[in-house]
Scaffold this active site. Structure first.
Site, mmCIF file in Angstrom:
data_model
loop_
_atom_site.group_PDB
_atom_site.id
_atom_site.type_symbol
_atom_site.label_atom_id
_atom_site.label_comp_id
_atom_site.label_asym_id
_atom_site.label_seq_id
_atom_site.Cartn_x
_atom_site.Cartn_y
_atom_site.Cartn_z
ATOM 1 N N GLY A 94 0.794 -1.210 0.000
ATOM 2 C CA GLY A 94 0.000 0.000 0.000
ATOM 3 C C GLY A 94 0.831 1.267 0.000
ATOM 4 O O GLY A 94 1.964 1.289 -0.501
ATOM 5 N N HIS A 95 0.285 2.307 0.604
ATOM 6 C CA HIS A 95 0.897 3.631 0.575
ATOM 7 C C HIS A 95 2.249 3.658 1.279
ATOM 8 O O HIS A 95 3.160 4.376 0.865
ATOM 9 C CB HIS A 95 -0.048 4.633 1.227
ATOM 10 C CG HIS A 95 0.440 6.044 1.200
ATOM 11 N ND1 HIS A 95 0.545 6.766 0.032
ATOM 12 C CD2 HIS A 95 0.868 6.872 2.192
ATOM 13 C CE1 HIS A 95 1.005 7.990 0.302
ATOM 14 N NE2 HIS A 95 1.216 8.072 1.602
#
Length: 311
Positions: free
Chosen positions: A287-288
């Protein structure tokens, strides 16, 4: 004869009662604080100082702490500097009346820190807010940049996820859309920046987002983060200039991008190929904050990439 209490304490600690402190090694992270333009700036440092330097630029709402697990893996061969921006992490949080919270100013302070430390040649490792900070430093001092490493630091329109169309309403009129800022700094958003899109939630330490949210909840933070969120519009406007810089200078570039990031989507990582045909691009199943579950893989990619540069 040693006292029983001293012997017992030594046994509990698993060391001699007369043990000396463990000596530092090149991979030991040390923690520092200096005054830059009147603001106390905190930074992490590791690795031999005579090795090529990698400057790690953190994202929102984190700090240099986000690189804690990565730094020791890179410090075997490189000198690492990881600063906290003003109002982030352990750096000072001057009031907006005393410090203008814009990305121009964050970049200026970060650059002044590097100059104060005598670091004038470096690879920039940019994540999230570290992109706008790093790109500004690059444009101001292109001769200092030896290479780029980019993780979910956007520079292209196609990299902006759906939430940015909502944030654009805030840019139009912040006072009319306080709910946008409320959502941006909420506990739910702080957690999901780490966990949204992952197939391995068990790899995520909840202390990370509870600590970040505690920081965002401090007095004055809402105003400060609101000013930076509003100023983020200047980053989107600067994308063409950043892209032109990349085309002109063509720095060796490694992109290691969490492809499940809903904020800066995978297309933003792939887009660097347009201006940097030789860029090495890796879209990771993360993810981020891709280090949360791909730290070892990222470290291996960085070490391999850096080993092939003439620094």
């Amino acid at each position: 004869m040693k006292s029983l209490s001293l012997i017992a304490a030594s046994m509990l600690l698993g060391t001699s009662a007369h043990a000396t402190p463990l000596p530092s090694t090149s991979t030991t992270t040390t923690y520092h604080r200096v005054t830059v333009d009147g603001v106390g700036i905190f930074y992490r440092e590791a690795g031999p100082k005579n090795a090529p330097t990698i400057v790690l630029l953190h994202g929102f709402p984190s700090s240099s702490r986000q690189f804690d697990a990565l730094i020791p893996l890179l410090a075997t061969r490189f000198h690492l500097i990881a600063p906290d921006y003003p109002s982030f992490g352990q750096s000072d949080t001057p009031a907006p009346s005393a410090y203008t919270y814009t990305f121009d100013h964050l970049a200026e302070t970060t650059n002044d820190l590097l100059e104060q430390l005598g670091v004038d040649r470096y690879t920039l490792y940019m994540h999230d807010y570290g992109g706008p900070v790093g790109f500004r430093i690059m444009l101001a001092h292109p001769q200092r940049v030896q290479a780029l490493i980019i993780s979910n630091a956007n520079a292209y329109q196609e990299g902006l996820g759906k939430k940015w169309s909502v944030i654009a309403h805030y840019w139009d009129n912040p006072k009319a859309h306080p709910e946008v800022l409320d959502a941006f700094i909420s506990f739910e958003a702080t957690e999901k920046r780490h966990t949204l899109g992952t197939a391995h939630p068990e790899r995520y330490n909840p202390d990370t987002w509870t600590d970040e949210y505690a920081h965002l909840s401090r007095p004055g933070q809402r105003e400060i983060q609101g000013e930076l969120l509003y100023d983020y519009r200047t980053n989107v406007a600067a994308y063409p200039a950043w892209q032109a810089w990349l085309r002109q200078h063509k720095p060796p570039t490694l992109v290691v991008w969490g492809k499940n990031d809903p904020s800066f989507i995978a297309a933003g990582g792939e887009a660097f190929k347009r201006d940097l045909p030789d860029a090495e691009i890796h879209l990771l199943d993360a993810g981020h904050f891709p280090w949360d579950e791909k730290n070892d893989e990222i470290a291996a990619l960085v070490l391999d990439f850096m080993s092939r540069q003439r620094l």
